[in-house]
Design a protein around this motif. Structure first.
Motif, PDB file in Angstrom:
ATOM      1  N   LEU A 152       0.910  -1.241   0.079  1.00 54.29           N
ATOM      2  CA  LEU A 152      -0.004   0.075  -0.166  1.00 54.29           C
ATOM      3  C   LEU A 152       0.909   1.229   0.035  1.00 54.29           C
ATOM      4  CD1 LEU A 152      -3.204   0.561   1.772  1.00 54.29           C
ATOM      5  CD2 LEU A 152      -1.621   2.135   2.190  1.00 54.29           C
ATOM      6  N   VAL A 153       1.938   1.207   0.841  1.00 53.42           N
ATOM      7  CA  VAL A 153       2.645   2.493   1.064  1.00 53.42           C
ATOM      8  C   VAL A 153       3.541   2.585  -0.351  1.00 53.42           C
ATOM      9  CG1 VAL A 153       4.722   3.558   1.981  1.00 53.42           C
ATOM     10  CG2 VAL A 153       2.950   2.400   3.448  1.00 53.42           C
ATOM     11  N   MET A 154       4.022   1.623  -0.903  1.00 53.83           N
ATOM     12  CA  MET A 154       4.919   1.406  -2.355  1.00 53.83           C
ATOM     13  C   MET A 154       3.951   2.207  -3.372  1.00 53.83           C
ATOM     14  SD  MET A 154       7.849   1.167  -1.671  1.00 53.83           S
ATOM     15  CE  MET A 154       8.386   1.253  -3.224  1.00 53.83           C
ATOM     16  N   ALA A 155       2.600   1.752  -3.349  1.00 53.37           N
ATOM     17  CA  ALA A 155       1.843   2.270  -4.321  1.00 53.37           C
ATOM     18  C   ALA A 155       1.304   3.600  -4.201  1.00 53.37           C
ATOM     19  CB  ALA A 155       0.330   1.442  -4.420  1.00 53.37           C
ATOM     20  N   LEU A 156       1.312   4.360  -3.140  1.00 51.19           N
ATOM     21  CA  LEU A 156       1.226   5.661  -2.893  1.00 51.19           C
ATOM     22  C   LEU A 156       2.515   6.273  -3.263  1.00 51.19           C
ATOM     23  CD1 LEU A 156      -0.589   5.742   0.871  1.00 51.19           C
ATOM     24  CD2 LEU A 156      -1.545   6.427  -1.267  1.00 51.19           C
ATOM     25  N   VAL A 157       3.487   5.830  -2.951  1.00 45.55           N
ATOM     26  CA  VAL A 157       4.960   6.463  -3.400  1.00 45.55           C
ATOM     27  C   VAL A 157       4.884   6.499  -4.991  1.00 45.55           C
ATOM     28  CG1 VAL A 157       7.396   6.229  -3.264  1.00 45.55           C
ATOM     29  CG2 VAL A 157       6.025   5.940  -1.255  1.00 45.55           C
ATOM     30  N   MET A 158       4.897   5.231  -5.522  1.00 50.68           N
ATOM     31  CA  MET A 158       4.845   5.211  -7.076  1.00 50.68           C
ATOM     32  C   MET A 158       3.807   6.204  -7.775  1.00 50.68           C
ATOM     33  SD  MET A 158       7.346   3.196  -7.669  1.00 50.68           S
ATOM     34  CE  MET A 158       7.279   2.705  -9.258  1.00 50.68           C
ATOM     35  N   ALA A 159       2.779   6.465  -6.986  1.00 51.41           N
ATOM     36  CA  ALA A 159       1.725   7.031  -7.609  1.00 51.41           C
ATOM     37  C   ALA A 159       1.957   8.841  -7.448  1.00 51.41           C
ATOM     38  CB  ALA A 159       0.332   6.922  -7.420  1.00 51.41           C
ATOM     39  N   GLY A 160       3.016   9.037  -6.545  1.00 49.22           N
ATOM     40  CA  GLY A 160       3.106  10.449  -6.104  1.00 49.22           C
ATOM     41  C   GLY A 160       2.243  11.065  -5.331  1.00 49.22           C
ATOM     42  N   LEU A 161       1.392  10.083  -4.489  1.00 50.41           N
ATOM     43  CA  LEU A 161       0.491  10.396  -3.413  1.00 50.41           C
ATOM     44  C   LEU A 161       0.818  10.529  -2.229  1.00 50.41           C
ATOM     45  CD1 LEU A 161      -2.644   8.423  -5.321  1.00 50.41           C
ATOM     46  CD2 LEU A 161      -2.013  11.261  -5.533  1.00 50.41           C
ATOM     47  N   ARG A 162       1.950   9.776  -1.667  1.00 50.86           N
ATOM     48  CA  ARG A 162       2.388   9.628  -0.415  1.00 50.86           C
ATOM     49  C   ARG A 162       2.560  11.076   0.352  1.00 50.86           C
ATOM     50  NH1 ARG A 162       2.180   7.253   4.404  1.00 50.86           N
ATOM     51  NH2 ARG A 162       3.908   6.547   5.075  1.00 50.86           N
ATOM     52  N   ARG A 163       2.012  11.191   1.424  1.00 51.01           N
ATOM     53  CA  ARG A 163       2.174  12.404   2.118  1.00 51.01           C
ATOM     54  C   ARG A 163       2.617  12.049   3.429  1.00 51.01           C
ATOM     55  NH1 ARG A 163      -3.822  15.368   0.846  1.00 51.01           N
ATOM     56  NH2 ARG A 163      -3.066  16.108  -1.451  1.00 51.01           N
ATOM     57  N   ARG A 164       3.802  12.223   3.536  1.00 51.86           N
ATOM     58  CA  ARG A 164       4.410  11.963   5.019  1.00 51.86           C
ATOM     59  C   ARG A 164       4.155  12.860   6.057  1.00 51.86           C
ATOM     60  NH1 ARG A 164       8.128   8.406   5.464  1.00 51.86           N
ATOM     61  NH2 ARG A 164       9.067   7.546   3.599  1.00 51.86           N
ATOM     62  N   LYS A 165       4.024  12.300   7.254  1.00 55.23           N
ATOM     63  CA  LYS A 165       3.811  13.339   8.524  1.00 55.23           C
ATOM     64  C   LYS A 165       4.798  14.475   8.546  1.00 55.23           C
ATOM     65  CE  LYS A 165       1.993  12.824  13.224  1.00 55.23           C
ATOM     66  NZ  LYS A 165       1.883  11.614  14.331  1.00 55.23           N
ATOM     67  N   GLN A 166       4.484  15.488   8.936  1.00 53.54           N
ATOM     68  CA  GLN A 166       5.278  16.814   9.019  1.00 53.54           C
ATOM     69  C   GLN A 166       5.933  16.347  10.507  1.00 53.54           C
ATOM     70  OE1 GLN A 166       6.494  18.543   6.671  1.00 53.54           O
ATOM     71  NE2 GLN A 166       5.442  17.273   5.291  1.00 53.54           N
ATOM     72  N   PRO A 167       7.331  16.460  10.780  1.00 52.16           N
ATOM     73  CA  PRO A 167       7.807  16.410  12.222  1.00 52.16           C
ATOM     74  C   PRO A 167       7.067  17.822  12.949  1.00 52.16           C
ATOM     75  CG  PRO A 167       9.490  17.169  10.634  1.00 52.16           C
ATOM     76  CD  PRO A 167       8.152  16.839   9.979  1.00 52.16           C
TER      77      PRO A 167
END
Length: 90
Positions: free
Chosen positions: A70-85
């Motif tokens: 699931l995480v890899m699919a988000l990354v590959m699609a450019g849709l991954r939004r990481r939590k801001q520190p």
């Protein structure tokens, strides 16, 4: 495509899955509304879904994947939004 990982995350006395799209947030929001998932369940790039809704999500067309997939699919699609520190973490 809508993806869902197994309910493996414990929180608030339940186990939780993550529901995401590998193509668009619009697709994800439409699917979540169809299932009756409240908007407050959206967290940056996915919905948190109670484990007891997992089978219903799959029956509605979500593709079961591992959390890593699931995480890899988000990354590959450019849709991954990481939590801001937070400021304390910097």
């Amino acid at each position: 495509m809508i993806l869902i990982d197994p309910p493996l995350v414990p929180s608030r006395g339940r186990m939780w899955s993550h529901l995401a799209s590998d193509s668009s947030y619009d697709e994800l929001h439409v699917f979540a509304r169809h299932l009756g998932i409240p908007e407050r369940g959206f967290d940056r790039d996915h919905y948190d879904v109670p484990g007891e809704w997992y089978d219903e999500a799959v029956a509605a067309g979500a593709r079961p994947v591992t959390s890593r997939e699931l995480v890899m699919a988000l990354v590959m699609a450019g849709l991954r939004r990481r939590k801001q520190p937070s400021l304390e973490e910097e």
